[in-house]
Design an enzyme around this catalytic site. Sequence first.
Site, PDB file in Angstrom:
ATOM      1  N   ILE A 193       0.881  -1.269  -0.003  1.00 13.71           N
ATOM      2  CA  ILE A 193       0.049  -0.035   0.021  1.00 13.71           C
ATOM      3  C   ILE A 193       0.995   1.299  -0.081  1.00 13.71           C
ATOM      4  O   ILE A 193       0.533   2.081  -0.777  1.00 13.71           O
ATOM      5  CB  ILE A 193      -1.150   0.010   1.146  1.00 13.71           C
ATOM      6  CG1 ILE A 193      -1.852  -1.154   1.129  1.00 13.71           C
ATOM      7  CG2 ILE A 193      -2.021   1.234   1.099  1.00 13.71           C
ATOM      8  CD1 ILE A 193      -2.610  -1.250   2.402  1.00 13.71           C
ATOM      9  N   THR A 253      -6.034  -0.734  10.422  1.00 12.02           N
ATOM     10  CA  THR A 253      -6.874  -1.894  10.029  1.00 12.02           C
ATOM     11  C   THR A 253      -8.293  -1.970  10.222  1.00 12.02           C
ATOM     12  O   THR A 253      -8.385  -1.574  11.763  1.00 12.02           O
ATOM     13  CB  THR A 253      -5.996  -3.033   9.798  1.00 12.02           C
ATOM     14  OG1 THR A 253      -7.236  -3.965   9.352  1.00 12.02           O
ATOM     15  CG2 THR A 253      -5.555  -3.320  11.206  1.00 12.02           C
ATOM     16  N   ASP A 254      -9.142  -2.387   9.636  1.00  8.85           N
ATOM     17  CA  ASP A 254     -10.482  -2.641  10.070  1.00  8.85           C
ATOM     18  C   ASP A 254     -10.526  -3.870  11.323  1.00  8.85           C
ATOM     19  O   ASP A 254     -11.457  -4.043  11.882  1.00  8.85           O
ATOM     20  CB  ASP A 254     -11.546  -3.071   9.110  1.00  8.85           C
ATOM     21  CG  ASP A 254     -11.298  -4.194   8.187  1.00  8.85           C
ATOM     22  OD1 ASP A 254     -10.021  -4.664   8.454  1.00  8.85           O
ATOM     23  OD2 ASP A 254     -11.872  -4.313   7.239  1.00  8.85           O
ATOM     24  N   GLU A 255      -9.235  -4.717  10.899  1.00 10.05           N
ATOM     25  CA  GLU A 255      -9.067  -5.841  12.036  1.00 10.05           C
ATOM     26  C   GLU A 255      -9.338  -5.535  13.492  1.00 10.05           C
ATOM     27  O   GLU A 255      -9.214  -6.621  14.116  1.00 10.05           O
ATOM     28  CB  GLU A 255      -7.919  -6.826  11.414  1.00 10.05           C
ATOM     29  CG  GLU A 255      -7.956  -7.230  10.281  1.00 10.05           C
ATOM     30  CD  GLU A 255      -7.011  -8.402   9.958  1.00 10.05           C
ATOM     31  OE1 GLU A 255      -6.492  -8.796  10.935  1.00 10.05           O
ATOM     32  OE2 GLU A 255      -6.891  -8.653   8.921  1.00 10.05           O
ATOM     33  N   TYR A 281      -1.451 -10.063  14.930  1.00 12.01           N
ATOM     34  CA  TYR A 281      -1.433  -8.816  14.157  1.00 12.01           C
ATOM     35  C   TYR A 281      -2.258  -7.884  14.552  1.00 12.01           C
ATOM     36  O   TYR A 281      -1.890  -6.787  14.720  1.00 12.01           O
ATOM     37  CB  TYR A 281      -1.502  -9.243  12.595  1.00 12.01           C
ATOM     38  CG  TYR A 281      -1.960  -8.270  11.769  1.00 12.01           C
ATOM     39  CD1 TYR A 281      -0.811  -7.324  11.326  1.00 12.01           C
ATOM     40  CD2 TYR A 281      -3.091  -8.039  11.242  1.00 12.01           C
ATOM     41  CE1 TYR A 281      -1.178  -6.277  10.490  1.00 12.01           C
ATOM     42  CE2 TYR A 281      -3.374  -7.121  10.363  1.00 12.01           C
ATOM     43  CZ  TYR A 281      -2.448  -6.012  10.086  1.00 12.01           C
ATOM     44  OH  TYR A 281      -2.790  -5.010   9.213  1.00 12.01           O
ATOM     45  N   LYS A 325      -1.734  -3.995  15.964  1.00  5.94           N
ATOM     46  CA  LYS A 325      -2.208  -2.682  15.246  1.00  5.94           C
ATOM     47  C   LYS A 325      -3.230  -2.032  16.089  1.00  5.94           C
ATOM     48  O   LYS A 325      -3.288  -0.764  16.397  1.00  5.94           O
ATOM     49  CB  LYS A 325      -2.973  -3.170  14.031  1.00  5.94           C
ATOM     50  CG  LYS A 325      -2.211  -3.701  12.900  1.00  5.94           C
ATOM     51  CD  LYS A 325      -1.093  -2.783  12.444  1.00  5.94           C
ATOM     52  CE  LYS A 325      -1.742  -1.552  11.888  1.00  5.94           C
ATOM     53  NZ  LYS A 325      -0.679  -0.694  11.179  1.00  5.94           N
ATOM     54  N   ALA A 363      -5.743 -20.324  12.297  1.00  7.53           N
ATOM     55  CA  ALA A 363      -6.581 -20.518  13.489  1.00  7.53           C
ATOM     56  C   ALA A 363      -7.132 -19.139  13.868  1.00  7.53           C
ATOM     57  O   ALA A 363      -6.647 -18.012  13.644  1.00  7.53           O
ATOM     58  CB  ALA A 363      -5.147 -20.732  14.443  1.00  7.53           C
TER      59      ALA A 363
END
Length: 444
Positions: free
Chosen positions: A25, A133-135, A160, A164, A284
């Site tokens: 990105i 991130t949306d995560e 991850y 974030k 997972a």
Amino acid sequence: MALQEAADNLVVMRTLLVTGGAGFIGSNFVRHTLAHTDLDITVLDKLTYAGSRESLSGLPAGRCKLVVGDITDARLVDELVMTHDAVVHFAAESHNDNSLANPRPFVETNVVGTFTLLEAARKHEVRFHHISTDEVYGDLELDDPERFTEATPYNPSSPYSATKAGSDLLVRAWVRSFDVQATISNCSNNYGPFQHVEKFIPRQITQLMDGMRPRIYGEGLNVRDWIHVDDHSSAVLLIIEQGVIGETYLIGADGEKSNREVVELLLAEFGRESTDVEQVTDRAGHDMRYGIDSSKLRAELGWAPRFGNFAEGLADTVEWYRANEEWWRPNKAATEAMYARQGQWRAPRASGGHRHDRPTRLPSGHRFNRQSGGPTSPAGRPSALSVVSSDAAQSLSAEKAEDEARRSLSSWMSADISRNLSSCCRAWCAQNMSSPPPPSVTRT
Ligand code: NAD
Ligand code: DAU
């Protein structure tokens, strides 16, 4: 007031420091910004496996330079931040599967790296935009009518997304406690040129280009909200120019699709049957669905995506990978070997079995090397012989089986095969076996 502040920002902004600008990105953002503004850019990038100089090739040297370095290096970061008008922070360890295998680099880069940049931005009073991130919001049920908004509580699932989320919270705290001039954006899944072949869409495109099957985790029902990377870039640029300090903006283009739907579009693009997929070990803690409500960004800053049609954007992306094989090919075999090392195997079939689904037999004297993950010859060197199933070995003569193994293995071979033979063997095994190889298999 906000617009006046934004106009003032525009007047003083001449140079951007873009961290992670040699990644997917970041490099697209650098191209977009050079094309649409007069800003000069310095990229700070460690060039991990995910970054490359080639992703920045062809850009005007007078307006864009690359500094190879680590965002956790406080001295280097301090020098660079001091001499730029704004920081756009993309650098991260970005792949969920890697974070499950080894979370430490995620904590170091995503948390400590962001802390290091924030301290420099605070000291030198430099504008800071944090890419997230949306995560961080966790996941949604498939039938949930809601989507993520700026008010959704944080609930990350993977190492991850937890790192974030941690970095976002650091940014918020530095705004409130130290008056750092920062904004945050949380975007959904990006696709487009220069994305590493470890990620879902490029992995499937390059599988198909190699005549292999796409590889779906589980049933492929998980939903991601796809946005073209150029639309992400235009949103970030707008937030840097006009965003209100301290605010968070969600970026999304209403692109929800299940993984199976995406793969079916790709199969059609390559003229293959819609069922021609390989189910592999599921991730997972696999998040089920992401969905972004980007009304705030659209209403307050007037942003709109340019790539309205996902199928067309995907077809363009396929074209890009077809035309730029020299960019992705060097990473393909090593990436598949990495997945195999992480324990990704073809999911066993419910019944019947497949001729490659069984444990294997190797020619006399050849053994499996657990460390390299590939077969070794009697001399202990990686063997060009790969493995065939016991069924297959019974029905084919030994010579034919060996020929078939060679042919199949050779389809995995890329330009760097001689440097990476054992990785290729392991990757081939992952493609053709349903469970990890036993430590050693001797001929019966
Ligand atoms: P990427 O993995 O393609 O690129 C990351 C870049 O950061 C690489 O060039 C790498 O060399 C560099 N880097 C890693 N560690 C570094 C360090 N310690 N110091 C300096 N540079 C380092 O990632 P991407 O997909 O381009 O994601 C960029 C950012 O966007 C990340 O912050 C990610 O969390 C976020 N994001 C990604 C997506 C997506 O769909 N890919 C969606 C939303 C948000
Ligand atoms: O939502 C934004 C996030 O999108 C970013 O923060 C991350 O940096 C980025 O990597 C991406 O995360 P995902 O985990 O959603 O992306 P990935 O490409 O790894 O996987 C997308 C979906 O496809 C996910 O449901 C897992 C699945 N998948 C992935 C791969 C690599 C497969 O089915 N097969 C595969 O081979």
